[in-house]
Design a protein around this motif. Structure first.
Motif, PDB file in Angstrom:
ATOM      1  N   TRP A   1       0.835  -1.208   0.000  1.00  0.00           N
ATOM      2  CA  TRP A   1       0.000   0.000   0.000  1.00  0.00           C
ATOM      3  C   TRP A   1       0.866   1.252   0.000  1.00  0.00           C
ATOM      4  CZ3 TRP A   1      -0.833   4.197   3.209  1.00  0.00           C
ATOM      5  CH2 TRP A   1      -2.004   4.929   2.976  1.00  0.00           C
TER       6      TRP A   1
ATOM      7  N   VAL B   1      -6.245  -6.032 -11.698  1.00  0.00           N
ATOM      8  CA  VAL B   1      -7.084  -4.962 -11.144  1.00  0.00           C
ATOM      9  C   VAL B   1      -6.328  -3.642 -11.113  1.00  0.00           C
ATOM     10  CG1 VAL B   1      -8.235  -4.152  -9.049  1.00  0.00           C
ATOM     11  CG2 VAL B   1      -8.535  -6.513  -9.807  1.00  0.00           C
ATOM     12  N   LEU B   2      -5.053  -3.699 -10.691  1.00  0.00           N
ATOM     13  CA  LEU B   2      -4.242  -2.486 -10.636  1.00  0.00           C
ATOM     14  C   LEU B   2      -4.081  -1.861 -12.019  1.00  0.00           C
ATOM     15  CD1 LEU B   2      -1.452  -3.566  -8.114  1.00  0.00           C
ATOM     16  CD2 LEU B   2      -3.225  -1.843  -7.739  1.00  0.00           C
TER      17      LEU B   2
ATOM     18  N   VAL C   1      -6.163  -2.254 -14.690  1.00  0.00           N
ATOM     19  CA  VAL C   1      -7.453  -1.756 -15.186  1.00  0.00           C
ATOM     20  C   VAL C   1      -7.876  -0.482 -14.458  1.00  0.00           C
ATOM     21  CG1 VAL C   1      -9.902  -2.281 -15.355  1.00  0.00           C
ATOM     22  CG2 VAL C   1      -8.213  -4.036 -15.917  1.00  0.00           C
ATOM     23  N   SER C   2      -7.554  -0.407 -13.153  1.00  0.00           N
ATOM     24  CA  SER C   2      -8.008   0.734 -12.352  1.00  0.00           C
ATOM     25  C   SER C   2      -7.141   1.972 -12.518  1.00  0.00           C
ATOM     26  CB  SER C   2      -8.040   0.337 -10.863  1.00  0.00           C
ATOM     27  OG  SER C   2      -6.738   0.008 -10.412  1.00  0.00           O
ATOM     28  N   SER C   3      -6.003   1.850 -13.190  1.00  0.00           N
ATOM     29  CA  SER C   3      -5.104   2.988 -13.340  1.00  0.00           C
ATOM     30  C   SER C   3      -4.829   3.255 -14.812  1.00  0.00           C
ATOM     31  CB  SER C   3      -3.776   2.709 -12.607  1.00  0.00           C
ATOM     32  OG  SER C   3      -2.824   3.697 -12.902  1.00  0.00           O
ATOM     33  N   PRO C   4      -5.318   4.362 -15.350  1.00  0.00           N
ATOM     34  CA  PRO C   4      -5.042   4.698 -16.756  1.00  0.00           C
ATOM     35  C   PRO C   4      -3.554   4.798 -17.045  1.00  0.00           C
ATOM     36  CG  PRO C   4      -6.785   6.089 -15.868  1.00  0.00           C
ATOM     37  CD  PRO C   4      -6.216   5.329 -14.713  1.00  0.00           C
TER      38      PRO C   4
ATOM     39  N   ARG D   1      -1.057   3.040 -15.643  1.00  0.00           N
ATOM     40  CA  ARG D   1      -0.479   1.698 -15.809  1.00  0.00           C
ATOM     41  C   ARG D   1      -0.993   1.043 -17.087  1.00  0.00           C
ATOM     42  NH1 ARG D   1      -1.910   1.269 -10.156  1.00  0.00           N
ATOM     43  NH2 ARG D   1      -0.104   1.810  -8.882  1.00  0.00           N
ATOM     44  N   ALA D   2      -2.262   1.238 -17.383  1.00  0.00           N
ATOM     45  CA  ALA D   2      -2.821   0.668 -18.612  1.00  0.00           C
ATOM     46  C   ALA D   2      -2.121   1.239 -19.836  1.00  0.00           C
ATOM     47  CB  ALA D   2      -4.321   0.959 -18.675  1.00  0.00           C
TER      48      ALA D   2
END
Length: 386
Positions: free
Chosen positions: A166, A211-212, A214-217, A219-220
């Motif tokens: 975290w 998930v990380l 998909v949830s972060s533009p 990182r994507a």
């Protein structure tokens, strides 16, 4: 058995000389290549005063201080490291928390990963990598009979690692999180963790990674840029496309030391995250192969030293040795994969080589501990106390 035979071939040796020389060669080559890769940046940056040797001088001081720290660390017995492991890890977690405090942590390129100490910046995540190896190995030894139990054995260490994760993701430093979590899982598996729990954790880690992303533009964007960097070569694929151009220009023997074009303000972070690309351009396939071989030898020796320690029932020493080998191997593999375009871009340096004081310090101290484990193994083989 192989490790025992290798030690017997050099009965007078006090330590694994091949391991030490491999580290020295990587440090030396890194020093040369950091200078070569940073000249253009140093000449054009305001904070360097136009001094082309700015990064060379700083990196030389980092290496010198790290070697001194490694020599001191070698003098410390493994039992002392084991006693200090929980305290070192707690101090590392505290530093990770301090990084996120406004006015304490220093932000560079949108990431808050450093604590300014005047003459240098400390990157706590690099120090936590070593502390995590020591702490996880100590925990695995203390909780050995309970590693089959999720509630009593695995849940506490997983909770601790989630707190670390975290903190790292809020910097953000996803690369360090991957290295630390992978190393911790490897140590627990080598310590005898139930295979079913290991498979479940592996699946959970894969799901969490998805998930990380998909949830972060952000990182994507990095993922998609890695898949096809040429689709947006002047945008999200800029860094990787220039790294690939450097590899292509190097061919077999390279364009010659100092003759790289990509380092001339084309390839960002050429002296840190993408140092291998400059090595590929200037020294070619042969240079990259030498670097890969040296890292492979360090990892192989780490596991051989750990295997011999386990034969003497020195479980903490064995897990630390194998944990250090996993850490250095995983981080080097990821950095090389990123440079070659086979893995998504991560903010991970090449161990022992890339510019950066905290990383060099942690790597050198880790290898000193590894050499200490080997020295204690040899003492036991001679019938002397470790």
């Amino acid at each position: 058995m192989l490790a025992r035979l290798e030690v017997r071939r050099t009965p007078n040796a006090e330590y694994d000389q091949s391991l030490a020389w491999s580290a020295i060669l990587l440090l030396t080559l890194g020093l040369v290549m950091v200078y070569s890769a940073s000249i253009a940046v140093a000449e054009n940056a305001r904070f360097t005063g136009g001094n082309p040797a700015y990064f060379l001088l700083r990196h030389s001081s980092f290496v010198a201080a790290s070697v001194v720290a490694a020599l001191c660390a070698f003098q410390v017995p493994l039992r002392t490291w084991q006693k200090a492991a929980p305290w070192l890890f707690a101090a590392g977690v505290l530093l990770l928390a301090l990084v996120l405090v406004p006015g304490v942590g220093r932000e560079v390129n949108g990431a808050r990963r450093w604590i300014a100490l005047g003459v240098a910046n400390v990157q706590p995540s690099e120090l936590v990598k070593l502390a995590a190896v020591l702490y996880t190995a100590d925990y695995a030894v203390r909780k050995q009979p309970m590693l089959d139990s999720l509630q009593r054995g695995l849940a506490p260490i997983l909770a601790v690692m989630l707190v670390v994760g975290w903190l790292l993701l809020h910097e953000p430093d996803f690369g360090a999180f991957v290295v630390i979590s992978t190393t911790a899982m490897a140590i627990l598996f080598l310590a005898g963790m139930n295979a079913r729990w290991f498979a479940a954790l592996f699946a959970a880690a894969g799901a969490g990674f998805a998930v990380l992303v998909v949830s972060s533009p952000y990182r994507a964007q990095r993922i998609f840029g890695f898949i096809d960097p040429w689709a947006d070569a002047f945008g999200k694929g800029y860094q990787l496309s220039h790294a690939l151009i450097a590899f292509g220009r190097g061919e077999w023997l390279g364009v010659g030391l100092g003759a790289s074009i990509e380092k001339l303000m084309y390839l960002p972070e050429a002296h840190t995250d993408f140092l291998l690309a400059v090595i590929a351009e200037e020294l070619g396939f042969v240079g990259v192969a030498v670097v890969v071989a040296l890292f492979a030898w360090i990892v192989a020796r780490a596991f051989a030293i750990g295997r011999l320690a386990s034969q003497y029932e020195r479980n903490f020493a064995a897990l630390v040795a194998q944990g250090i080998g996993t850490w250095i191997g995983v981080q080097a593999f990821i950095n090389m994969g990123v440079n070659m375009g086979v893995l998504p871009t991560k903010g991970l340096t090449l161990p022992l080589m890339s510019f950066g004081g905290s990383g060099i310090l942690a790597n050198c101290v880790a290898l000193a501990i590894l050499l200490r484990i080997d020295w204690e193994n040899r003492q036991l083989m001679r019938g002397l106390p470790a």
